[in-house]
Design a protein around this motif. Structure first.
Motif, mmCIF file in Angstrom:
data_model
loop_
_atom_site.group_PDB
_atom_site.id
_atom_site.type_symbol
_atom_site.label_atom_id
_atom_site.label_comp_id
_atom_site.label_asym_id
_atom_site.label_seq_id
_atom_site.Cartn_x
_atom_site.Cartn_y
_atom_site.Cartn_z
ATOM 1 N N GLN A 141 0.837 -1.193 0.000
ATOM 2 C CA GLN A 141 0.000 0.000 0.000
ATOM 3 C C GLN A 141 0.875 1.248 0.000
ATOM 4 O O GLN A 141 1.970 1.229 0.550
ATOM 5 C CB GLN A 141 -0.865 0.043 1.266
ATOM 6 C CG GLN A 141 -1.748 -1.166 1.418
ATOM 7 C CD GLN A 141 -2.667 -1.024 2.605
ATOM 8 O OE1 GLN A 141 -2.448 -0.175 3.477
ATOM 9 N NE2 GLN A 141 -3.700 -1.846 2.637
ATOM 10 N N VAL A 142 0.365 2.273 -0.617
ATOM 11 C CA VAL A 142 1.056 3.562 -0.574
ATOM 12 C C VAL A 142 0.023 4.592 -0.151
ATOM 13 O O VAL A 142 -1.030 4.710 -0.766
ATOM 14 C CB VAL A 142 1.633 3.945 -1.953
ATOM 15 C CG1 VAL A 142 2.455 5.218 -1.831
ATOM 16 C CG2 VAL A 142 2.479 2.821 -2.519
ATOM 17 N N ARG A 143 0.353 5.306 0.922
ATOM 18 C CA ARG A 143 -0.602 6.295 1.418
ATOM 19 C C ARG A 143 -0.410 7.615 0.689
ATOM 20 O O ARG A 143 0.664 7.898 0.160
ATOM 21 C CB ARG A 143 -0.395 6.502 2.916
ATOM 22 C CG ARG A 143 -0.902 5.324 3.738
ATOM 23 C CD ARG A 143 -0.730 5.599 5.215
ATOM 24 N NE ARG A 143 0.636 5.357 5.646
ATOM 25 C CZ ARG A 143 1.068 4.167 6.089
ATOM 26 N NH1 ARG A 143 0.255 3.139 6.147
ATOM 27 N NH2 ARG A 143 2.308 4.000 6.456
ATOM 28 N N ALA A 144 -1.460 8.397 0.712
ATOM 29 C CA ALA A 144 -1.375 9.730 0.113
ATOM 30 C C ALA A 144 -0.258 10.500 0.803
ATOM 31 O O ALA A 144 -0.091 10.411 2.016
ATOM 32 C CB ALA A 144 -2.705 10.451 0.270
ATOM 33 N N GLY A 145 0.521 11.230 0.031
ATOM 34 C CA GLY A 145 1.587 12.050 0.593
ATOM 35 C C GLY A 145 2.828 11.271 0.966
ATOM 36 O O GLY A 145 3.721 11.791 1.622
ATOM 37 N N GLU A 146 2.894 10.027 0.525
ATOM 38 C CA GLU A 146 4.019 9.183 0.906
ATOM 39 C C GLU A 146 4.859 8.857 -0.335
ATOM 40 O O GLU A 146 4.315 8.618 -1.408
ATOM 41 C CB GLU A 146 3.452 7.891 1.488
ATOM 42 C CG GLU A 146 4.466 6.912 1.979
ATOM 43 C CD GLU A 146 3.754 5.728 2.641
ATOM 44 O OE1 GLU A 146 3.631 5.727 3.867
ATOM 45 O OE2 GLU A 146 3.302 4.825 1.920
ATOM 46 N N ARG A 194 4.317 16.239 -0.719
ATOM 47 C CA ARG A 194 3.847 17.233 0.234
ATOM 48 C C ARG A 194 2.454 17.720 -0.150
ATOM 49 O O ARG A 194 1.644 18.071 0.686
ATOM 50 C CB ARG A 194 4.832 18.414 0.267
ATOM 51 C CG ARG A 194 5.031 18.977 1.653
ATOM 52 C CD ARG A 194 6.231 19.894 1.671
ATOM 53 N NE ARG A 194 7.483 19.189 1.613
ATOM 54 C CZ ARG A 194 8.518 19.539 0.842
ATOM 55 N NH1 ARG A 194 8.438 20.580 0.044
ATOM 56 N NH2 ARG A 194 9.628 18.850 0.877
ATOM 57 N N ALA A 195 2.176 17.721 -1.461
ATOM 58 C CA ALA A 195 0.856 18.152 -1.920
ATOM 59 C C ALA A 195 -0.180 17.042 -1.757
ATOM 60 O O ALA A 195 -1.322 17.183 -2.188
ATOM 61 C CB ALA A 195 0.940 18.587 -3.384
ATOM 62 N N GLY A 196 0.232 15.913 -1.162
ATOM 63 C CA GLY A 196 -0.736 14.865 -0.871
ATOM 64 C C GLY A 196 -0.812 13.763 -1.905
ATOM 65 O O GLY A 196 -1.728 12.947 -1.892
ATOM 66 N N VAL A 197 0.129 13.756 -2.811
ATOM 67 C CA VAL A 197 0.116 12.750 -3.872
ATOM 68 C C VAL A 197 0.916 11.528 -3.408
ATOM 69 O O VAL A 197 2.026 11.685 -2.920
ATOM 70 C CB VAL A 197 0.745 13.326 -5.162
ATOM 71 C CG1 VAL A 197 0.927 12.254 -6.217
ATOM 72 C CG2 VAL A 197 -0.093 14.477 -5.687
#
Lengths: 416, 335
Positions: free
Chosen positions: B25-30, B179-182
Motif C-alpha cells: 500500500q502507498v498512502r497519500a503524501g508518501e 507534500r501536496a498529498g500525492v
C-alpha cells in the motif's frame, strides 16, 4: 537516515472524474494530432499537389487531343453561291463533318480571309458550277460534301429540264437507303468515359496506398518510440486505433475530394464531357464513397498488421499481403475494366470486399454497373467492416505493447 | 486518508510467473521506493497499476475503489521504456498529453508552461524532442508524467541516466508532489537515493514482496547487529578466527565478521555480531573491557543496500530461469 518521518501528508486530492475526457474526445484528440502532423508533412503536400496537377494537366492534354481530331472547316460563301449554304450545312450534319459556314462579300475578300487564316475555304460560283478556293489543298470531307451539293444541283437542273420535281425525287432517293440490322452492336467508345474510369481507379488506388502506408507507419512509430505505453495509460487501445484511422482517413478523404473535385472541375470547364452522357458530379461523389469504404476495409486490417512489428523496417513486409490485395483489383480495374467493364472477371471482382472499392467506381464511371450490382458490392463491403474492426482491434490491443520480434497473428488473437 | 492499495496481484507470461500475490500500500503524501533486481516484477507491477497490463488475479484500489479508467487518467506515469513522439515539439507534445488526460486546452497549455519552467526545459518548447539531449528528454518525460496535475505518481526508474543536478531537481519534485498529498511510487536501483527520499520501501524478489515498510522498521527485522572496537596492544597472529572467537562462544551471540583497523596509535579490531537474546550484548561488552580498551561499542544500523542484500540473498540464490540479466542486476545494485 534522512527520511522525514515527521512529515504530515496533506489531505489528498480525491480522484476526480469531471476533468476526464470521454471516449469521443480522446478519439477527437488523437485524430486531430494525426491530421495536424500529416497535413503539414512534405510527403503529403507533394503527393496531393502532384495528383491535382496530374488531373488538371490530364484534362488539358485530353482537350488538345480531342480538338486535333477531324478539324472543323470554316467555309466562306460568296453571295452568288448563297443557295449552297443550307445544303452544305445539311450535308455536313449528315456525314458528321464539322463545317461552319459564313458569308463573305466577294471572292477577293474570301481569299484574303484564307491568307489571314480566318477561313479554310471559300465557295465561289453558283450551284451546279461551284468553285473552291483554298490555301493549299481541300479537306477531304469538305470536298465530298461540296461535290455532293454540286452534283445534286446539277441533278436538280436535269430533273427540272425533264419536267420532274427535284424535291420529290430527292425524297425518294433518300428513302431508298438500305435497312441495316446489326447482330452485335459495337460498343460505343467514349474517350471521356475511358479517361474518367482510369482516373477513378488510379486515384482510389494511390490514395488507399498512401493512407495505408501512413497509418502503418504511424502505428509502428508509436510502438518504436514507446510513446504508446504513455498513451495507453490514459486512453484505451481501441480509442487510439480509431483516432488514428479517423484522422488519417480524413486526410485521405481530403486528398480524394480535392483531386476528384479538381478533375471534375477541369473537365467541365474545358467541356471535355457531355453532361447528358456522363454526370461528373455523381462520379466524383461515388469516388469519395468508395474511397471511404475501401479505406475502412484496408485501414483496420493494415493497422492491426502493423501493430505486430516494432520497427519501421518491418512495416513493408507485414502489410505486404494487403498491398498485394490492392494491386489485383487495381491492375484489373485500370487495364481490363475500361475496355470490358462487363467481363465476368471484372464484374465478380467488383462485388467482393477488398476488391469492390477499387473496381466498382471504375465500372460506375464507365456506366457499366447496374444499380443492383452497386448494391451488392456496397452491402458486402460494408458488411465486412465490423468484422475487420473486431479482428484488428483485438490484434492491435494485444500486440501494440509487446516490443521486439514480430508477433504471430495467432498469438495476438489468443492472448487477452 | 486515501490509500493506493495493490492487492494480491499475480501475472504470468506463459510459463514465467512475473508476479506472485504481490501486495502493498502507498498512502497519500508518501514516497514509496520500490526496489528489486531486474526481472523481479517492478515494471509489471507498475504497468498493472496503470492498466497497461491486466493482472491474472488481484486488483489495484485507490481510496477504497478499484481503479477504473477515470481514476487511471489521474495517474502520472513515467514508463521504464521512455517514450515520446520524437518528431513532435516539446510544448505541443506536453499540451497534447495533458489534453488526452482530460485537461482543457487553456489549462493544458498553462500546465505545460509551468512544468517546462520548473524542470528547466522551457527554452526547448519549440524544439523536436529528438533534438534534445538525453538528460533533457528525461526531464520532458517527467513533465509528461506531471503535466496533467496527477493525483497519483507512478515512476519507473525516474533517476536512471540523470546527472547529479537533474537528480536533485527530480527528488525535489517528488518531495514537493508528496507534500501536496500525492502518493508517489518510484523504482530505482540507486539504493542510497531510495534511502534518502523514501518514506517507505518495498523490496520485491521473483515476483513476491519480501520486505515492505519504513526503512527504520526494516532495520528491526532480523537479529539486532552490534559492533565493538577494541584497541589491540599485542599484534594479533595471522589466524583471523581468533579475532571473533571471544565473541562467538558467548551464549546468544553470533559473530558476523571482524576487521583490523590500523591507525597512527597502533591497531584496533572491530568485530560485528548479532544477538539472538536481548541483553546478550552486555556480556560481549563486559568481555571486551576485560580484553582491553574499548574504543567503540554500539548498535549497527544497516544501510538499505545491506538490508537489500540480506533480504534478497536470504532465501538462497534460486535464480528463476528467466533471470538472465542477473549479473547486471548485481553490479547495478552494489554500485
Amino acid at each position: 537516515m534522512s527520511t522525514a518521518g515527521g512529515r504530515t501528508p496533506t489531505p489528498t486530492n480525491t480522484p476526480t472524474t469531471d476533468r476526464t475526457g470521454t471516449a469521443g474526445s480522446a478519439i477527437r484528440l488523437v485524430a486531430g494530432r494525426e491530421i495536424r502532423t500529416r497535413v503539414t508533412s512534405k510527403a503529403f503536400i507533394i503527393t496531393t499537389v502532384l495528383l491535382v496537377l496530374a488531373v488538371v494537366a490530364g484534362g488539358f492534354v485530353l482537350n488538345l487531343v480531342q480538338s486535333s481530331g477531324p478539324e472543323g472547316q470554316r467555309v466562306g460563301v460568296v453571295p452568288s453561291a448563297a443557295a449552297v449554304e443550307a445544303p452544305l450545312e445539311a450535308g455536313a450534319a449528315e456525314t458528321g463533318t464539322d463545317i461552319t459556314v459564313t458569308e463573305v462579300a466577294d471572292e477577293a475578300a474570301g481569299e484574303q480571309a484564307i491568307r489571314d487564316g480566318d477561313l479554310d475555304a471559300v465557295v465561289t460560283g453558283s450551284a451546279g458550277d461551284l468553285g473552291i478556293v483554298v490555301e493549299s489543298d481541300v479537306d477531304g470531307a469538305l470536298w465530298a460534301v461540296l461535290s455532293s451539293v454540286n452534283q445534286q444541283a446539277a441533278l436538280d437542273d436535269a430533273i427540272r429540264e425533264l419536267g420532274g420535281d427535284p424535291a420529290s425525287v430527292a425524297a425518294d432517293v433518300s428513302a431508298a437507303e438500305p435497312t441495316v440490322t446489326t447482330l452485335e452492336p459495337e460498343e460505343e467508345f467514349d474517350p471521356a468515359r475511358y479517361v474518367t474510369g482510369l482516373a477513378t481507379g488510379i486515384l482510389i488506388f494511390i490514395t488507399l496506398m498512401t493512407t495505408g502506408q501512413l497509418l502503418a507507419q504511424g502505428v509502428v512509430e508509436e510502438k518504436q518510440s514507446r510513446v504508446v505505453e504513455l498513451l495507453l495509460a490514459t486512453i484505451r487501445p481501441w480509442q487510439l486505433l480509431t483516432g488514428k484511422v479517423v484522422g488519417i482517413g480524413a486526410i485521405g478523404l481530403m486528398q480524394v475530394a480535392l483531386v476528384a473535385g479538381s478533375g471534375a472541375a477541369t473537365a467541365t470547364a474545358l467541356g471535355l464531357v457531355d453532361p447528358g452522357e456522363l454526370d461528373l458530379g455523381a462520379t466524383a461523389a461515388w469516388v469519395v464513397v468508395w474511397y471511404v469504404l475501401g479505406f475502412l476495409t484496408y485501414a483496420f486490417a493494415i493497422a492491426g498488421a502493423a501493430s505486430l512489428v516494432s520497427r519501421q523496417e518491418d512495416v513493408g513486409a507485414v502489410i505486404a499481403p494487403f498491398t498485394a490485395l490492392m494491386m489485383i483489383p487495381y491492375i484489373i480495374g485500370v487495364s481490363l475494366a475500361p475496355w470490358q467493364p462487363d467481363s465476368p472477371l471484372v464484374a465478380w471482382l467488383s462485388y467482393l470486399p477488398f476488391c469492390g472499392p477499387l473496381i466498382m467506381p471504375v465500372r460506375i464511371a464507365l456506366d457499366a454497373a447496374a444499380p443492383w450490382e452497386i448494391g451488392i458490392s456496397l452491402a458486402l463491403s460494408i458488411a465486412v467492416v465490423p468484422v475487420l474492426v473486431w479482428f484488428a482491434s483485438r490484434i492491435y490491443s494485444n500486440a501494440v505493447l509487446r516490443m521486439g520480434a514480430r508477433i504471430k497473428v495467432k498469438d495476438a488473437l489468443r492472448s487477452a | 486518508m486515501a490509500v493506493l492499495e495493490l492487492d494480491d496481484l499475480s501475472k504470468s507470461y506463459g510459463a514465467v510467473r512475473a508476479l506472485r500475490s504481490t501486495s502493498f500500500q502507498v498512502r497519500a503524501g508518501e514516497i514509496f521506493g520500490f526496489v528489486g533486481s531486474n526481472g523481479a516484477g517492478k515494471t509489471t507491477t507498475m504497468r498493472i497499476t496503470l492498466g497497461v497490463l491486466t493482472p491474472d488475479t488481484g486488483e489495484v484500489r485507490w481510496a477504497g475503489r478499484p481503479i477504473d479508467h477515470a481514476t487511471r487518467s489521474r495517474i502520472g506515469y513515467m514508463p521504464e521504456e521512455r517514450g515520446l513522439y520524437p518528431k513532435m515539439k516539446v510544448g505541443e507534445q506536453l499540451t497534447y498529453l495533458a489534453r488526452l488526460h482530460g485537461l482543457g486546452a487553456a489549462q493544458a497549455r498553462s500546465s505545460m508552461e509551468r512544468w517546462t519552467e520548473t524542470l528547466g526545459v522551457d527554452g526547448r518548447r519549440d524544439d523536436e524532442v529528438q533534438k534534445l539531449s538525453l538528460g533533457n528528454q528525461q526531464r520532458v518525460q517527467l513533465a509528461a508524467a506531471l503535466v496533467h496535475e496527477p493525483d497519483i505518481l507512478v515512476l519507473d526508474e525516474p533517476f536512471s541516466g540523470l546527472d547529479p543536478v537533474a537528480v536533485d531537481v527530480m527528488s525535489g519534485v517528488l518531495r514537493d508532489r508528496a507534500r501536496a498529498g500525492v502518493p508517489v511510487i518510484f523504482s530505482s536501483h540507486q539504493l542510497e537515493l531510495v534511502e534518502a527520499i523514501s518514506d517507505r520501501v518495498g523490496i520485491i524478489k521473483d515476483g513476491s514482496m519480501v520486505a515492505v515498510g519504513g526503512i527504520d522498521e526494516l532495520r528491526q527485522v532480523g537479529a539486532p547487529r552490534w559492533a565493538v572496537t577494541t584497541a589491540v596492544t599485542t599484534p594479533v597472529t595471522t589466524a583471523g578466527d581468533d579475532d571473533t572467537a571471544w565473541v562467538s562462544d558467548l551464549p546468544g551471540v553470533r559473530a558476523v565478521g571482524s576487521e583490523q583497523v590500523r591507525r597512527a596509535g597502533g591497531a584496533a579490531t572491530r568485530v560485528e555480531f548479532e544477538t539472538t537474546h536481548e541483553g546478550s550484548e552486555q556480556a560481549v561488552l563486559a568481555r571486551a573491557t576485560s580484553r582491553g580498551r574499548v574504543e567503540h561499542f554500539g548498535r549497527v544500523t544497516p544501510t538499505l543496500t545491506e538490508l537489500y542484500r540480506d533480504v534478497v540473498s536470504a532465501e538462497g540464490s534460486d535464480d528463476s530461469p528467466d533471470d538472465t540479466d542477473g549479473d547486471e542486476a548485481t553490479t547495478e545494485v552494489t554500485s
